[in-house]
Design a protein around this motif. Sequence first.
Motif, PDB file in Angstrom:
ATOM      1  N   ARG A 237     -20.511  27.735  63.577  1.00 39.44           N
ATOM      2  CA  ARG A 237     -21.096  27.011  62.438  1.00 39.44           C
ATOM      3  C   ARG A 237     -21.245  27.936  61.235  1.00 39.44           C
ATOM      4  O   ARG A 237     -20.957  27.548  60.093  1.00 39.44           O
ATOM      5  CB  ARG A 237     -22.447  26.423  62.839  1.00 39.44           C
ATOM      6  CG  ARG A 237     -22.351  25.298  63.859  1.00 39.44           C
ATOM      7  CD  ARG A 237     -23.701  24.617  64.070  1.00 39.44           C
ATOM      8  NE  ARG A 237     -23.579  23.523  65.029  1.00 39.44           N
ATOM      9  CZ  ARG A 237     -23.851  23.628  66.322  1.00 39.44           C
ATOM     10  NH1 ARG A 237     -24.290  24.789  66.805  1.00 39.44           N
ATOM     11  NH2 ARG A 237     -23.712  22.595  67.132  1.00 39.44           N
ATOM     12  N   GLU A 238     -21.701  29.166  61.502  1.00 38.24           N
ATOM     13  CA  GLU A 238     -21.852  30.122  60.403  1.00 38.24           C
ATOM     14  C   GLU A 238     -20.499  30.484  59.808  1.00 38.24           C
ATOM     15  O   GLU A 238     -20.376  30.673  58.582  1.00 38.24           O
ATOM     16  CB  GLU A 238     -22.562  31.378  60.919  1.00 38.24           C
ATOM     17  CG  GLU A 238     -22.818  32.445  59.864  1.00 38.24           C
ATOM     18  CD  GLU A 238     -23.702  31.960  58.728  1.00 38.24           C
ATOM     19  OE1 GLU A 238     -23.609  32.530  57.623  1.00 38.24           O
ATOM     20  OE2 GLU A 238     -24.490  31.008  58.935  1.00 38.24           O
TER      21      GLU A 238
ATOM     22  N   ARG B  92     -19.485  27.904  57.307  1.00 37.45           N
ATOM     23  CA  ARG B  92     -20.276  27.952  56.083  1.00 37.45           C
ATOM     24  C   ARG B  92     -19.835  29.132  55.199  1.00 37.45           C
ATOM     25  O   ARG B  92     -19.815  29.028  53.967  1.00 37.45           O
ATOM     26  CB  ARG B  92     -21.762  28.032  56.403  1.00 37.45           C
ATOM     27  CG  ARG B  92     -22.286  26.790  57.139  1.00 37.45           C
ATOM     28  CD  ARG B  92     -23.805  26.774  57.229  1.00 37.45           C
ATOM     29  NE  ARG B  92     -24.435  26.552  55.932  1.00 37.45           N
ATOM     30  CZ  ARG B  92     -24.572  25.362  55.364  1.00 37.45           C
ATOM     31  NH1 ARG B  92     -24.099  24.264  55.960  1.00 37.45           N
ATOM     32  NH2 ARG B  92     -25.165  25.243  54.198  1.00 37.45           N
ATOM     33  N   GLN B  93     -19.476  30.243  55.839  1.00 37.21           N
ATOM     34  CA  GLN B  93     -18.949  31.377  55.080  1.00 37.21           C
ATOM     35  C   GLN B  93     -17.555  31.068  54.533  1.00 37.21           C
ATOM     36  O   GLN B  93     -17.166  31.548  53.471  1.00 37.21           O
ATOM     37  CB  GLN B  93     -18.883  32.617  55.984  1.00 37.21           C
ATOM     38  CG  GLN B  93     -20.233  33.138  56.440  1.00 37.21           C
ATOM     39  CD  GLN B  93     -21.075  33.668  55.300  1.00 37.21           C
ATOM     40  OE1 GLN B  93     -20.559  34.153  54.295  1.00 37.21           O
ATOM     41  NE2 GLN B  93     -22.395  33.568  55.453  1.00 37.21           N
TER      42      GLN B  93
ATOM     43  N   VAL C 116     -16.517  28.423  53.218  1.00 38.03           N
ATOM     44  CA  VAL C 116     -16.558  27.663  51.961  1.00 38.03           C
ATOM     45  C   VAL C 116     -16.418  28.592  50.753  1.00 38.03           C
ATOM     46  O   VAL C 116     -15.710  28.278  49.782  1.00 38.03           O
ATOM     47  CB  VAL C 116     -17.867  26.852  51.867  1.00 38.03           C
ATOM     48  CG1 VAL C 116     -17.982  26.167  50.499  1.00 38.03           C
ATOM     49  CG2 VAL C 116     -17.923  25.808  52.976  1.00 38.03           C
ATOM     50  N   THR C 117     -17.067  29.742  50.795  1.00 43.25           N
ATOM     51  CA  THR C 117     -17.080  30.638  49.641  1.00 43.25           C
ATOM     52  C   THR C 117     -16.015  31.736  49.714  1.00 43.25           C
ATOM     53  O   THR C 117     -15.921  32.556  48.800  1.00 43.25           O
ATOM     54  CB  THR C 117     -18.464  31.300  49.516  1.00 43.25           C
ATOM     55  OG1 THR C 117     -18.761  32.018  50.721  1.00 43.25           O
ATOM     56  CG2 THR C 117     -19.539  30.254  49.294  1.00 43.25           C
TER      57      THR C 117
ATOM     58  N   VAL D  12     -17.394  25.400  45.264  1.00 40.13           N
ATOM     59  CA  VAL D  12     -18.607  25.409  46.086  1.00 40.13           C
ATOM     60  C   VAL D  12     -19.601  24.351  45.623  1.00 40.13           C
ATOM     61  O   VAL D  12     -20.382  23.815  46.415  1.00 40.13           O
ATOM     62  CB  VAL D  12     -19.262  26.808  46.048  1.00 40.13           C
ATOM     63  CG1 VAL D  12     -20.523  26.846  46.898  1.00 40.13           C
ATOM     64  CG2 VAL D  12     -18.281  27.863  46.489  1.00 40.13           C
TER      65      VAL D  12
ATOM     66  N   TYR E 105     -19.815  21.604  51.709  1.00 43.60           N
ATOM     67  CA  TYR E 105     -20.524  21.990  52.934  1.00 43.60           C
ATOM     68  C   TYR E 105     -20.528  20.907  54.015  1.00 43.60           C
ATOM     69  O   TYR E 105     -20.414  21.223  55.206  1.00 43.60           O
ATOM     70  CB  TYR E 105     -21.948  22.432  52.597  1.00 43.60           C
ATOM     71  CG  TYR E 105     -21.974  23.824  52.006  1.00 43.60           C
ATOM     72  CD1 TYR E 105     -21.839  24.950  52.825  1.00 43.60           C
ATOM     73  CD2 TYR E 105     -22.100  24.019  50.638  1.00 43.60           C
ATOM     74  CE1 TYR E 105     -21.842  26.230  52.286  1.00 43.60           C
ATOM     75  CE2 TYR E 105     -22.099  25.294  50.089  1.00 43.60           C
ATOM     76  CZ  TYR E 105     -21.968  26.396  50.922  1.00 43.60           C
ATOM     77  OH  TYR E 105     -21.961  27.671  50.385  1.00 43.60           O
TER      78      TYR E 105
ATOM     79  N   ALA F 136     -17.296  21.296  55.730  1.00 43.10           N
ATOM     80  CA  ALA F 136     -17.322  22.524  56.530  1.00 43.10           C
ATOM     81  C   ALA F 136     -18.100  22.310  57.824  1.00 43.10           C
ATOM     82  O   ALA F 136     -17.712  22.808  58.884  1.00 43.10           O
ATOM     83  CB  ALA F 136     -17.931  23.666  55.728  1.00 43.10           C
ATOM     84  N   ASP F 137     -19.194  21.557  57.731  1.00 46.49           N
ATOM     85  CA  ASP F 137     -19.978  21.256  58.938  1.00 46.49           C
ATOM     86  C   ASP F 137     -19.170  20.403  59.918  1.00 46.49           C
ATOM     87  O   ASP F 137     -19.255  20.596  61.140  1.00 46.49           O
ATOM     88  CB  ASP F 137     -21.271  20.527  58.559  1.00 46.49           C
ATOM     89  CG  ASP F 137     -22.257  21.438  57.836  1.00 46.49           C
ATOM     90  OD1 ASP F 137     -22.143  22.674  57.987  1.00 46.49           O
ATOM     91  OD2 ASP F 137     -23.135  20.908  57.115  1.00 46.49           O
TER      92      ASP F 137
ATOM     93  N   ALA G 255     -16.792  22.626  61.657  1.00 53.07           N
ATOM     94  CA  ALA G 255     -17.493  23.453  62.646  1.00 53.07           C
ATOM     95  C   ALA G 255     -17.707  22.695  63.946  1.00 53.07           C
ATOM     96  O   ALA G 255     -17.505  23.249  65.042  1.00 53.07           O
ATOM     97  CB  ALA G 255     -18.837  23.915  62.079  1.00 53.07           C
TER      98      ALA G 255
END
Length: 229
Positions: free
Chosen positions: A51-52, A55-56, A58-59, A156, A162, A165-166, A169
């Motif tokens: 999951r992390e 999230r990373q 994305v940027t 972003v 996000y 992205a979730d 994940a």
Amino acid sequence: MTSLFATFSLDALDGIALAVLILTWAVTGWLAEHPPASRPSVSALMAGYRREWMRQFVTRSPRIFDANIIDSLRQSTAFFASASMIAIGGGVALIGNVTTLEGLAHDLTLEAAGVRVELKIILVLVFLANALLKFVWAHRLFGYCAILMASVPNDVADPQAYPRADQAAEINITAAKSFNRGLQSIYFALAAITWLLGPWALIGATVITCFVLLRREFASLSREVMLAR
């Protein structure tokens, strides 16, 4: 019909050994995916890292690094799926040659009942078939994950960044679960081979396999590293 049933019937100890194998396979898999809250498994810890990662992601610019990881994961699942298919083919060919099975039984000082040995080989094939299906599904899910990752906006500030992205994940985590289940089936297929040596060998191999899997999930060095802050 009666003689055929008798040929496939199991004595008490064989039945117990088979039950121990199946129960252990189910329990270890369940514990890995549903660990106690006080002691998370490696699989549960990796789900958090996945999951992390998204999230990373994305940027991160460019996102070539992430694409390479997904490609590596797909290659791993494809490799294990191919290996499982080859093993299944070998097992089916072995079952088709009763004479060879009888010779194997004699070499291992077992009973010379070819059908009885066939039943033991079939158990191995069942685990291998389950592994193949899990690997194939994991491969497809990692493909879905790659597509979801490609749909994540580069901006972003985009409200879809996000949430997408979730979603990626969660698909990634589901694919990893399927991959881990396939690996678990491979472990227990190896344990099931020992049934050729008798029920006690099967019970012993099952206990060892259970110990190895639980140690890696709950008491391994890699787990300690993941827990480090």
